[in-house]
Design an enzyme around this catalytic site. Sequence first.
Site, short mmCIF file in Angstrom:
data_model
loop_
_atom_site.label_atom_id
_atom_site.label_comp_id
_atom_site.label_asym_id
_atom_site.label_seq_id
_atom_site.Cartn_x
_atom_site.Cartn_y
_atom_site.Cartn_z
N TYR A 39 0.82 -1.29 -0.20
CA TYR A 39 -0.15 0.11 -0.08
C TYR A 39 0.91 1.30 -0.08
O TYR A 39 0.78 1.97 0.99
CB TYR A 39 -0.94 -0.12 1.39
CG TYR A 39 -1.59 -1.29 1.60
CD1 TYR A 39 -2.52 -1.70 0.39
CD2 TYR A 39 -1.53 -1.92 2.64
CE1 TYR A 39 -3.42 -2.87 0.59
CE2 TYR A 39 -2.54 -3.10 2.74
CZ TYR A 39 -3.08 -3.54 1.57
OH TYR A 39 -3.95 -4.82 1.80
N LYS B 39 22.03 -9.40 20.50
CA LYS B 39 20.89 -8.26 20.81
C LYS B 39 19.83 -9.68 21.14
O LYS B 39 18.39 -9.08 20.96
CB LYS B 39 20.38 -7.48 19.82
CG LYS B 39 19.43 -6.44 20.42
CD LYS B 39 20.04 -5.65 21.52
CE LYS B 39 19.12 -4.75 22.60
NZ LYS B 39 19.55 -4.11 23.43
N ASP C 44 24.73 -3.01 22.40
CA ASP C 44 24.60 -1.47 22.92
C ASP C 44 25.68 -1.17 24.03
O ASP C 44 26.26 -0.57 24.03
CB ASP C 44 23.06 -1.32 23.47
CG ASP C 44 22.69 -2.46 24.36
OD1 ASP C 44 23.01 -3.46 24.52
OD2 ASP C 44 21.47 -2.25 24.88
N ASP D 247 28.58 -3.74 10.61
CA ASP D 247 28.91 -2.53 9.75
C ASP D 247 28.69 -1.28 10.89
O ASP D 247 29.73 -0.57 10.67
CB ASP D 247 27.45 -2.35 8.84
CG ASP D 247 27.75 -1.14 8.27
OD1 ASP D 247 28.62 -0.69 7.67
OD2 ASP D 247 26.53 -0.47 8.28
N ASP E 54 32.64 1.02 11.80
CA ASP E 54 32.63 2.57 11.52
C ASP E 54 33.20 3.24 13.14
O ASP E 54 34.21 4.10 13.04
CB ASP E 54 31.45 3.25 11.21
CG ASP E 54 31.69 3.52 9.72
OD1 ASP E 54 31.90 2.67 9.15
OD2 ASP E 54 30.97 4.88 9.36
C1 IPM Z 1 30.19 -0.76 4.27
C2 IPM Z 1 29.20 0.20 3.58
C3 IPM Z 1 28.22 -0.66 2.85
C4 IPM Z 1 27.65 -1.67 4.09
C5 IPM Z 1 27.13 0.03 2.30
C6 IPM Z 1 27.66 0.94 1.15
C7 IPM Z 1 26.03 -0.71 1.86
O1 IPM Z 1 28.78 0.93 4.61
O2 IPM Z 1 30.96 -1.50 3.49
O3 IPM Z 1 30.63 -0.69 5.41
O4 IPM Z 1 26.60 -1.39 4.82
O5 IPM Z 1 28.06 -2.88 3.99
MN MN Z 2 29.70 0.69 6.55
#
Ligand code: IPM
Ligand code: MN
Length: 316
Positions: free
Chosen positions: A110, A152, A185, A209, A213
């Site tokens: 929808y 989690k 977390d 992911d 980072d």
């Molecule tokens: C990574 C990137 C990718 C992921 C994206 C671009 C889809 O963030 O390689 O970490 O999430 O795997």
């Molecule tokens: Mn990433």
Amino acid sequence: RLRYQSYPWSCAWYLKHGKMMPDDGLKRLGDSDSVFLGAVGSPDVPDTVTVHGLLLPMRRNFDQYVNLRPAYLFDGVHSPLRDKAPGSIDMHVYRENTEGEYAPIGGRLYPGTPHETAVQTAVFTRRGCERIMRAAFHGARQRRKRVTSITKSNAQLFSMGLWDDAFRDASKEFPDVEARSLLVDAAAMDFVRKPEVFDVVVASNLFGDILTDLGAIVTGSVGLAASANINPERHYPSMFEPVHGSAPDIAGQGIANPLAAILSAKMMLDHLGHGQSGNAIQRAVAKVLKDGKVRTPDLGGTATTTLMADAVLAAL
Ligand code: IPM
Ligand code: MN
């Protein structure tokens, strides 16, 4: 001696051809022993196109279920965390790379109505969980013999319940490796509060992911974060790429840090059985960072991409 084949499959190529790679793209890549990928993405092409037209199909179709992402605090690099000694942060994240929260299963119902409904199904298989766990335990044996599984299961009973079971079962095969489970977390907190406690970390696709980072930034810059997408059985090529994206905000300025890509090449050489060459690259990068004379803006300097790469070449 390596033989190289380059493919221009980029956003520019997409704008010309309406797809990210030719129909036989994966087949062509499959002829190689490994793939070295530059970051793709551009403001004039939706992320969904680049991601689902190139990156994720490669990871899935080549069964690159191990996404190995080291985070190491090099001498000469400032961590945003206070009082962290060089080498004190040194972890390997094993991110599951073929299923989990990234499975393209679901749909929109929808659309455009007040009843619009979205379903995105995470897929966790016993096989998928066990194989990434085993890879992590094997990796830990070469290191400080400690594996932390990110979970989690307190909220996500089914998927993370299976994840936990697979972790417990796999850990029995590796009695010499310390195994512990940590809620995601709490892990986010500890990546900042005491990252030095982590040796090998095993995580699902999405958790891995996000945490990588975080691991990249506590070790100074995402411009240093390398990664390997590995098919351990070697039925398919593995793929090596920096953790970072294409950084459109600085595109064309020649100031992107090339070290994440260079360190990804190091991981590629290791995988291809050229560990000595890989180590030489690692040492050259470490030397340039320690000297601190050449630094790209992400590391607090003014050096260009080319200067940085030249410095590594000179050290090599
Ligand atoms: C990574 C990137 C990718 C992921 C994206 C671009 C889809 O963030 O390689 O970490 O999430 O795997
Ligand atoms: Mn990433």
